[in-house]
Design an enzyme around this catalytic site. Structure first.
Site, short mmCIF file in Angstrom:
data_model
loop_
_atom_site.label_atom_id
_atom_site.label_comp_id
_atom_site.label_asym_id
_atom_site.label_seq_id
_atom_site.Cartn_x
_atom_site.Cartn_y
_atom_site.Cartn_z
N SER A 241 -17.47 13.48 21.01
CA SER A 241 -16.97 12.92 22.24
C SER A 241 -15.71 13.62 22.74
O SER A 241 -15.72 14.83 22.88
CB SER A 241 -16.76 11.41 22.04
OG SER A 241 -16.76 10.79 23.29
N HIS A 383 -23.89 6.33 21.74
CA HIS A 383 -22.80 7.30 21.65
C HIS A 383 -22.13 7.18 20.28
O HIS A 383 -21.47 6.18 19.99
CB HIS A 383 -21.81 6.94 22.76
CG HIS A 383 -20.66 7.87 22.89
ND1 HIS A 383 -20.79 9.16 23.33
CD2 HIS A 383 -19.34 7.69 22.64
CE1 HIS A 383 -19.61 9.74 23.36
NE2 HIS A 383 -18.71 8.87 22.94
C1 GTR Z 1 -15.03 7.62 26.86
C2 GTR Z 1 -14.78 8.79 27.77
C3 GTR Z 1 -15.63 9.98 27.36
C4 GTR Z 1 -15.61 10.23 25.87
C5 GTR Z 1 -15.54 8.96 25.07
C6 GTR Z 1 -15.13 9.11 23.60
O1 GTR Z 1 -14.30 6.53 27.20
O2 GTR Z 1 -15.09 8.39 29.07
O3 GTR Z 1 -15.24 11.13 28.09
O4 GTR Z 1 -14.57 11.05 25.54
O5 GTR Z 1 -14.67 8.03 25.58
O6 GTR Z 1 -14.27 9.91 23.28
O7 GTR Z 1 -15.68 8.34 22.79
#
Ligand code: GTR
Length: 401
Positions: A241, A383
């Site tokens: 991420s 995610h």
């Molecule tokens: C979210 C963000 C993403 C990603 C994610 C993470 O809130 O919008 O760009 O970086 O976090 O790091 O888990």
């Protein structure tokens, strides 16, 4: 320069992968002046053009990585993980940074120098292991449960073991080198008064936090060149991420990383920006105004005016192997956009006589494409970085490192 680049936009037909209309992307294989990139030699020059646009318009400029970084091994246990590994804590002392940068390293107990995975963790080294000897960080940490008051707590020990299969990594013959991203720069908007930004403040670098984290990874790489147990020619830099964005930019700016792995890095990472699927520039710059350089904000709602797109970031790794991975429930990171970047970067690998991802359509979930020098998979689920993802990275590293 921007106008001349925009006038040179080529049309890349993406309908075969995305089912959407055509996307206009800035070209990989044309110089800013419009002439064609025909050889590896040309590409080596073109790479510099692309890298400097990313630096000026997206991530910002960063200081040179110090060469002689002082370090101290502050803890060693040769019987970690029930005798499988040696665990060390190594402190790095970076130019006036008030806190030492604390590396947690697990080395497989076998003779010789070993290849390694290097990546940041989100909440502190003690959250990736249940081993009690790994100390809590004393620094600010994100307030995960809205109850920790931004301080590390013993109750958080091991909460991220699900993301860090340390035994699997060590069993496969790799060392794992990890550190807390907040040791380099805390993940909040502090006006750049903390972390490494503060110590370089006078020098007016334009770097945001992603670039600072990338710089930190490069400093760790300088240390790894001196580590007596690591083969520094075989270091894979990995991140999930936001930390995947940092891993990509570290790989793009430092050719000492032999393999670069982006796990669900999304916007500002592997995903094509011009698709505007999931997280957009306005969304990311609003929630995280300190991640990128100030110039980047000019492109809010104007993704198509940014003179680069993220397939060019992936291509900056060439000819080194690179791995992009997505998750099917992670629409915010735009899995298709991540796949397309990986696919399109293949044009540069072909100049070197190497294969890219190897197919033009997105694979099914859990059908990894690992035969070329650009690898890709999409996992089912949300995610995250899971053991499945790590299994794939290890398989690819076995082949390509
Ligand atoms: C979210 C963000 C993403 C990603 C994610 C993470 O809130 O919008 O760009 O970086 O976090 O790091 O888990």
């Amino acid at each position: 320069m921007r106008n001349s680049i925009i006038s040179l936009l080529i049309i890349v037909c993406s309908s075969f992968v995305s089912g959407q209309d055509t996307l206009q992307l800035p070209p990989l294989l044309r110089f800013n002046d419009g002439s064609e990139v025909k050889s590896v030699r040309d590409w080596e020059k073109r790479r510099k053009e692309i890298r400097s646009i990313f630096e000026n318009e997206v991530y910002g400029t960063a200081p040179v990585v110090p060469k002689n970084i002082k370090f101290r091994i502050v803890q060693e246990d040769k019987n970690a993980l029930n005798g499988k590994a040696t665990r060390r804590l190594v402190n790095l002392y970076l130019n006036k940074l008030s806190n030492p940068v604390e590396l947690l390293i697990y080395y497989p107990n076998k003779p010789g120098r070993v290849p390694a995975f290097l990546g940041y963790n989100f909440w502190g080294n003690y959250t990736i292991t249940n081993e009690k000897e790994v100390p809590l960080t004393s620094l600010w940490v994100p307030d995960r449960e809205k109850e920790t008051d931004n301080r590390a707590k013993e109750t958080m020990r091991g909460i991220r073991t699900n993301r860090w299969p340390v035994e699997m990594i060590v069993d496969a013959g790799y060392a794992l080198v990890t550190l807390y991203s907040g040791d380099i720069d805390p993940d909040y908007d502090d006006g750049f008064d903390n972390g490494v930004h503060a110590i370089y403040k006078k020098e007016k670098y334009t770097w945001g936090t992603i670039a600072a984290w990338s710089w930190g990874l490069r400093c760790v790489m300088s240390y790894l060149e001196k580590d007596d147990k690591i083969n520094s020619e075989k270091v894979a830099v990995i991140g999930h991420s936001r930390l995947g964005k940092a891993a990509l930019w570290a790989g793009a700016t430092d050719e000492r990383f032999a393999l670069v792995i982006s796990n669900n890095s999304g916007c500002g990472g592997a995903a094509l920006s011009r698709r505007k699927q999931g997280e957009t520039f306005t969304a990311i710059n609003t929630r995280f105004p300190y991640w990128f350089c100030n110039n980047f904000k000019k492109y809010n709602d104007k993704e198509e005016l940014l003179p680069v797109d993220q397939h060019q970031l992936i291509a900056l790794m060439a000819p080194r192997p690179v791995y992009v991975a997505s998750a099917d429930k992670d629409a915010w990171a735009d899995p298709e956009g991540e796949f397309m970047s990986a696919l399109l970067a293949g044009d540069v690998y072909r100049l070197y006589g190497l294969k890219g991802v190897g197919q033009k359509t997105m694979p099914e979930v859990e059908v990894p494409l690992q035969n070329g020098h650009v690898a890709y998979h999409i996992r089912s689920g949300k995610h995250d970085i899971t053991w499945y993802d790590w299994q794939q990275y290890i398989l690819f590293a076995n082949k390509r490192l």
